[in-house]
Design an enzyme around this catalytic site. Structure first.
Site, PDB file in Angstrom:
ATOM      1  CG  HIS A 104       3.919   0.839   3.800  1.00  0.00           C
ATOM      2  ND1 HIS A 104       3.597   2.121   3.391  1.00  0.00           N
ATOM      3  CD2 HIS A 104       2.838   0.442   4.753  1.00  0.00           C
ATOM      4  CE1 HIS A 104       2.591   2.614   3.745  1.00  0.00           C
ATOM      5  NE2 HIS A 104       2.034   1.541   4.733  1.00  0.00           N
ATOM      6  NE  ARG A 112      -6.231  -2.485   0.726  1.00  0.00           N
ATOM      7  CZ  ARG A 112      -7.139  -1.510   0.969  1.00  0.00           C
ATOM      8  NH1 ARG A 112      -7.784  -1.017   0.105  1.00  0.00           N
ATOM      9  NH2 ARG A 112      -7.458  -1.402   2.311  1.00  0.00           N
ATOM     10  CD  GLN A 164      -1.096  -0.328   3.664  1.00  0.00           C
ATOM     11  OE1 GLN A 164      -1.583   0.494   4.461  1.00  0.00           O
ATOM     12  NE2 GLN A 164      -1.755  -1.353   3.765  1.00  0.00           N
ATOM     13  CD  GLU A 197       0.351   3.569   7.809  1.00  0.00           C
ATOM     14  OE1 GLU A 197      -0.763   3.149   7.811  1.00  0.00           O
ATOM     15  OE2 GLU A 197       1.234   2.923   7.091  1.00  0.00           O
ATOM     16  CG  HIS A 202      -0.967   5.426   3.617  1.00  0.00           C
ATOM     17  ND1 HIS A 202      -2.064   4.804   3.430  1.00  0.00           N
ATOM     18  CD2 HIS A 202       0.041   4.634   4.265  1.00  0.00           C
ATOM     19  CE1 HIS A 202      -1.947   3.661   4.179  1.00  0.00           C
ATOM     20  NE2 HIS A 202      -0.624   3.584   4.639  1.00  0.00           N
TER      21      HIS A 202
HETATM   22 ZN   LIG Z   1      -0.071   1.919   5.609  1.00  0.00          ZN
END
Ligand SMILES: [Zn+2]
Length: 403
Positions: A266, A285, A100, A137, A102
């Site tokens: 990642h 994704r 994925q 994240e 972001h």
């Molecule tokens: Zn993630």
């Protein structure tokens, strides 16, 4: 409420989760062996947290915040974000998650508005953007943890494409077109060609994997595991298996952390972690999934450049280790306390503390919360001074907003 109250979060039963670790922390029995993938703490609508009062009653966190937001979150953070800007989680990864990426804040704002304009319902499987927020994240490993993180640097990329004969056809693409050309190639290759490359690879590595003689430090191990976890439909081999070789394969040890900024591809492979992120659900994704993949959208957001892995050990002052990142939405730290220790801090905004081992008493303004298995977390209002006391060794994570 004065300054502190017990907080209860929500479990997410995604199918990749393990069945023992999170139930063990929450003292929930799991006779049906359901997957307990994530435990969420925060004000995100899907977190559905509640405050547990000393008299045994509960109030929904968002309901409570609706009435006490300014006092609770603090003027500055409330003005900047309008809510508690982070989401704190425990993850137990038994089977790997999808690859994925972001979006950045700017991209999320633009593309969320664009999907709204096109009239795609928020709950549609074709919907990429669930909100207008970015989702940087940070994760801290609770034990040995494995993940894929960003593209391998040039020399390592050439090495892996040379060492894996079935992928050698990608070497000239990388030599000529570098990361952008290479990633576009594998993500847009016709399915028959994906199968023609990956079938011989799987035929070679699967027997070795099944005999138990592949180490986790080899991408072959994870490629084989991926093909078992995601067998594909109608004989289509998941093209995410290419990425297992193209991305850095990272092993983290207990207490080590890694930060994933916008655009860094990642995938979490295995292990348990504590994760904090901006309060968002925007995920694009790129394989190892049965969910929706929007390749052009993915290619728009992936940073096609080398990632030099930076494992964060944190900055320790006294008993608190802070894991610094550039994200304005959160700051995560860990108190690793000896038996009989006492330490104090003052919350700068609404903060959440979460125990992951041992037992500790959190005291503030005449209220106290015993953090232990079964009651892991507490929420603290802005400006409250909290004292943490232990009788046993304990580890407590602190989610805050850098102000
Ligand atoms: Zn993630």
């Amino acid at each position: 409420m004065a300054g502190i109250a017990a907080l209860k979060g929500t479990v997410k039963h995604y199918d990749w989760g393990g069945s023992d670790f999170i139930p063990g922390l929450l003292l929930t029995d799991n006779k049906e062996q359901k997957p307990f993938a994530e435990y969420w703490l925060g004000a995100h609508p899907q977190a559905q947290c509640s405050i547990a009062w000393p008299d045994g009653t509960t109030t929904g966190l968002n309901e409570y915040l609706g009435q006490h937001a300014a006092a609770f979150i603090g003027e500055k953070v409330l003005k900047q974000f309008g809510h508690i800007p982070y989401l704190l989680k425990i993850l137990d990864v038994k089977d790997m998650l999808s690859i994925q990426v972001h979006p950045s804040k700017k991209e999320a704002e633009r593309d969320f508005a664009e999907e709204n304009n096109r009239g795609i319902p928020l709950d549609s499987p074709q919907r990429n953007y669930k909100d207008d927020n970015h989702k940087p994240e940070l994760m801290v490993a609770m034990g040995e943890f494995w993940l894929l993180h960003g593209f391998r640097p040039v020399a390592e990329m050439k090495q892996v494409l040379t060492d894996t004969p079935e992928l050698a056809f990608l070497l000239p693409v990388f030599d000529k077109e570098r990361y952008a050309g290479l990633y576009k190639k594998v993500m847009t290759l016709p399915q028959e060609e994906v199968n023609r490359s990956l079938q011989p690879l799987l035929d070679r590595i699967l027997p070795v994997y099944k005999s138990g003689s592949l180490p986790k430090s080899s991408p072959d191990y994870w490629a084989a595991k991926a093909s078992v976890t995601f067998p594909g439909t109608n004989g289509a081999i998941d093209r995410g298996i290419f990425s297992v070789y193209l991305f850095n394969l990272v092993q983290l040890n207990k207490g080590e952390a890694i930060f994933q900024d916008a655009g860094v591809p990642h995938a979490y492979l295995e292990g348990q972690n504590v994760e904090i992120m901006a309060s968002s659900d925007n995920v694009l994704r790129g394989g190892l999934t049965t969910k929706y993949i929007d390749v052009p959208e993915l290619l728009k957001h992936v940073k096609t450049e080398a990632t030099h892995v930076q494992v964060l050990k944190g900055d320790t002052a006294g008993e608190e280790t802070v894991y610094k990142t550039p994200a304005p939405d959160f700051e995560l730290s860990a108190f690793r306390l000896a038996a009989g220790a006492a330490t104090a801090f003052t919350a700068s905004s609404a903060e959440i503390i979460m125990l992951t081992s041992g037992e500790a008493l959190a005291v503030a303004e005449g209220e106290e919360v015993l953090l232990q298995k079964g009651q892991l977390a507490a929420i603290i209002s802005a400006g409250t001074r909290v004292v943490l006391q232990t009788k046993t060794r304990a580890v407590i994570f602190r989610a805050a907003v850098p102000v």
